[in-house]
Structure formats: C-alpha cells, structure tokens
Scaffold this motif. Structure first.
Motif, PDB file in Angstrom:
ATOM      1  N   LEU A 149       0.808  -1.208   0.000  1.00 42.59           N
ATOM      2  CA  LEU A 149       0.000   0.000   0.000  1.00 42.59           C
ATOM      3  C   LEU A 149       0.840   1.257   0.000  1.00 42.59           C
ATOM      4  N   ARG A 150       0.384   2.219  -0.739  1.00 39.21           N
ATOM      5  CA  ARG A 150       1.015   3.536  -0.709  1.00 39.21           C
ATOM      6  C   ARG A 150      -0.013   4.558  -0.284  1.00 39.21           C
ATOM      7  N   ARG A 151       0.164   5.783  -0.705  1.00 40.71           N
ATOM      8  CA  ARG A 151      -0.795   6.817  -0.338  1.00 40.71           C
ATOM      9  C   ARG A 151      -2.190   6.363  -0.707  1.00 40.71           C
ATOM     10  N   GLY A 152      -3.128   6.873  -0.005  1.00 45.74           N
ATOM     11  CA  GLY A 152      -4.506   6.453  -0.278  1.00 45.74           C
ATOM     12  C   GLY A 152      -4.993   5.601   0.874  1.00 45.74           C
TER      13      GLY A 152
ATOM     14  N   LEU B  72      -1.216   4.180  -5.920  1.00 51.64           N
ATOM     15  CA  LEU B  72      -2.168   3.451  -5.083  1.00 51.64           C
ATOM     16  C   LEU B  72      -1.491   2.247  -4.437  1.00 51.64           C
ATOM     17  N   ALA B  73      -0.607   1.632  -5.189  1.00 48.27           N
ATOM     18  CA  ALA B  73       0.016   0.401  -4.714  1.00 48.27           C
ATOM     19  C   ALA B  73       1.316   0.171  -5.463  1.00 48.27           C
ATOM     20  N   GLU B  74       2.145  -0.663  -4.866  1.00 45.49           N
ATOM     21  CA  GLU B  74       3.464  -0.894  -5.485  1.00 45.49           C
ATOM     22  C   GLU B  74       3.937  -2.294  -5.127  1.00 45.49           C
ATOM     23  N   ARG B  75       4.627  -2.922  -6.058  1.00 47.26           N
ATOM     24  CA  ARG B  75       5.232  -4.218  -5.744  1.00 47.26           C
ATOM     25  C   ARG B  75       6.545  -4.348  -6.498  1.00 47.26           C
ATOM     26  N   THR B  76       7.433  -5.182  -5.962  1.00 46.75           N
ATOM     27  CA  THR B  76       8.686  -5.453  -6.652  1.00 46.75           C
ATOM     28  C   THR B  76       8.644  -6.892  -7.157  1.00 46.75           C
ATOM     29  N   LYS B  77       8.874  -7.037  -8.449  1.00 54.68           N
ATOM     30  CA  LYS B  77       8.830  -8.364  -9.051  1.00 54.68           C
ATOM     31  C   LYS B  77      10.162  -9.077  -8.800  1.00 54.68           C
ATOM     32  N   PRO B  78      10.196 -10.399  -8.999  1.00 52.79           N
ATOM     33  CA  PRO B  78      11.431 -11.155  -8.738  1.00 52.79           C
ATOM     34  C   PRO B  78      12.641 -10.621  -9.514  1.00 52.79           C
TER      35      PRO B  78
ATOM     36  N   GLU C 298       6.691  -2.374  -9.982  1.00 55.54           N
ATOM     37  CA  GLU C 298       5.428  -2.047 -10.650  1.00 55.54           C
ATOM     38  C   GLU C 298       4.574  -1.203  -9.714  1.00 55.54           C
ATOM     39  N   GLN C 299       4.218  -0.040 -10.206  1.00 58.63           N
ATOM     40  CA  GLN C 299       3.334   0.835  -9.441  1.00 58.63           C
ATOM     41  C   GLN C 299       1.968   0.872 -10.104  1.00 58.63           C
ATOM     42  N   ILE C 300       0.942   0.961  -9.272  1.00 61.17           N
ATOM     43  CA  ILE C 300      -0.411   1.185  -9.790  1.00 61.17           C
ATOM     44  C   ILE C 300      -0.764   2.632  -9.470  1.00 61.17           C
TER      45      ILE C 300
ATOM     46  N   THR D  38      -8.725   6.722 -13.718  1.00 55.44           N
ATOM     47  CA  THR D  38      -7.961   5.664 -14.391  1.00 55.44           C
ATOM     48  C   THR D  38      -7.004   4.982 -13.421  1.00 55.44           C
ATOM     49  N   LEU D  39      -6.669   3.751 -13.780  1.00 57.99           N
ATOM     50  CA  LEU D  39      -5.565   3.042 -13.133  1.00 57.99           C
ATOM     51  C   LEU D  39      -4.547   2.728 -14.218  1.00 57.99           C
TER      52      LEU D  39
END
Ligand SMILES: CC(C)(COP(=O)(O)OP(=O)(O)OC[C@H]1O[C@@H](n2cnc3c(N)ncnc32)[C@H](O)[C@@H]1OP(=O)(O)O)[C@@H](O)C(=O)NCCC(=O)NCCS
Length: 246
Positions: free
Chosen positions: A38-41, A90-96, A101-103, A145-146
């Motif tokens: 989770l990020r801001r929001g 909105l959200a963020e993840r780190t792939k292997p 990747e940020q949303i 939009t996302l």
C-alpha cells in the motif's frame, strides 16, 4: 455498466433512508489477494455521513430548493479529511527480477482513447466509434484511471505506462452523478483494484459535494456494487429506458 449495454439494474449509493454512514476507508487490498504494497490512499480514512434520502431530495428537496443532503464536516482534527490528490500511487510491488510495478490512480482524465478501446476489447465489450468514445470522455465530469507503471531495476524516473482500469462519472455538477464504463484489465482483476477504483471515484465525487451517485449494473456485477454500498431499486423505484423503435 458499459454505456451502450443492454438492460441492467439501476443502483444508487445507499444514502437512504435517513442518516447512513458511507465508509470510504481504503480496504480493497487484502494481503491475501493483492500482491502490491500500500502507498498513499490507505491513509485516507474517513467516514462520510450523509443525511436525507436520495429520492427525498429528488422528489421534494430539489423542487423546494431544499438542499437537504448534508455531508457533515469532520468532528475532530484526527478525522480531518485529506483531500484526494488528482494522481497518486495506489500500490506498489517489486517483481522477482527487480522491476518495480506501481499502480497509479488518477482522476485527471488523462486517458488515450486507443488504450481505452484496447482495454474494452479485453473484456469483450462491443466496439464504439472512437470519436464518440472521445466525446464521452471529454464530456465526463470525472474520468478515473488506473495505470500500471513498470520501472526496471536500478532505473529511476518514468517507466512503461499501461492503462489497466477506468471508470467515469457524468454529473450535473451539483447534486447527481452517474458512473459508467467500469473496467479492469482481466489480468489485474480479483486483486481489489476495481473496488479501489470505485471507492476513489466516489470519494472524488463526495469531495466535490456530489452525494447522489447512481450507476447501472450488469446482472453479473450487482454483488460487486452492492458490496461497495450501492443499493438496487431503493423503495422499489425502477430505472426506465427508452429505446428507438426502429
Ligand atoms: C467488475 C470489475 C470492474 C471488478 O473489478 P475487480 O478488480 O476484479 O474487482 P475487485 O478485485 O476489486 O473485487 C472487489 C470485491 O468484489 C468482488 N467481486 C468482483 N467481481 C465480482 C462480481 N462480478 N460479482 C460479485 N462480486 C465480485 C470480489 O470478490 C471482491 O470481494 P471482497 O472484497 O469480498 O474480496 C471487473 O471484473 C471488470 O472489469 N469486469 C468486466 C467489465 C464489467 O463487467 N464492468 C462492470 C459493468 S457494470
């Protein structure tokens, strides 16, 4: 609902009867089904309290010039509403492989009509003329939009941006808004993004003091909207449609 789709159940955000609480807390991203952090929001926690009924305001309130619907101000500083920025991660993840990747959520209407058509293709919606689609976007009150933004490991700055979700609202800019064309890329569905998109859109509308929010739900997504607080046919009132006879 897809704007040119067949019939549907009208639904309104459950503002009726009397005083209800619409909890706009960002709850969509359960760690069980959403791999992003989770990020801001997520910080935006506030219960909006809405008074008086939607139909009440339609039937009598507006005619009597009685703006009965009230969004109460926060009662304490702690509950102070943080204005929803037009655009935020909105959200963020780190792939292997290290790619981040940020949303990105945006209510600024920055959507390429070709990207939108491609997204609509992915969920099997019939094609609409691009010029009309562009006009619908242009004339919408809010286009939310996302985007997925992929930033390769070790690189800063702008990453590759892809449209993965959209919903738009039309409005009279005073009382009412109707949500249309809610869509999430199938490869991103089931991760809480559709719910987050609608919650943020509702929040953006409430921030603009638009409290009567309706939509037309395809039968297979009624529960999706009901979970978000929308109520079908309040007091048995039906949405009615007129179609050309030829
Ligand atoms: C409808 C749609 C936007 C949902 O987006 P999504 O990102 O998959 O939904 P989420 O992951 O945010 O789901 C949120 C919640 O709704 C539920 N849900 C999702 N789709 C649902 C459906 N069709 N029926 C009932 N519940 C549904 C989820 O299980 C989840 O429940 P939970 O909070 O208890 O875990 C997406 O499936 C879509 O784009 N469908 C194709 C286009 C479409 O039909 N649009 C609606 C036109 S009216």
């Amino acid at each position: 609902m897809f704007a040119h789709d067949v019939v549907v159940l009208p639904a309104v955000l459950k503002l009726y009867p009397s005083t209800v609480s619409l909890d706009c807390r960002f709850q969509a991203f359960s760690p069980l089904n959403f791999p992003f952090g989770l990020r801001r929001g997520s910080r935006n926690q506030k219960s909006y309290r809405l008074k008086a009924g939607f139909w009440e305001s339609i039937r009598s309130g507006i005619l009597k010039n009685n703006t009965a619907q009230v969004i109460e101000p926060p009662s304490t500083d702690e509950e102070e509403e943080e204005l929803l920025p037009e655009e935020f991660v909105l959200a963020e993840r780190t792939k292997p492989d290290g790619t981040v990747e940020q949303i990105m959520f945006s209510s600024g209407g920055d959507v390429d009509v070709y990207d939108l058509q491609a997204l609509c293709d992915k969920v099997g919606w019939p094609r609409r003329p691009l010029s009309k689609l562009a006009a619908a976007l242009r004339n919408s009150y809010i286009v939310a939009t996302l985007h997925s933004i992929s930033i390769p490991a070790g690189q800063e700055g702008n990453g590759q941006k892809k449209l993965i979700g959209m919903a738009r609202a039309t409005s009279d800019h005073a009382f009412n808004a109707t949500i249309w064309d809610v869509v999430v890329d199938p490869s991103y569905q089931g991760q809480g993004l559709g719910k987050a998109l609608i919650e943020k859109l509702i929040r953006a509308l409430l921030q603009r003091d638009i409290g009567n929010i309706s939509l037309f739900a395809d039968s297979q997504v009624v529960e999706f909207y009901r979970n978000l607080g929308f109520e079908p046919d309040p007091e048995g009132i039906k949405g009615m449609f007129w179609y050309p006879k030829h």
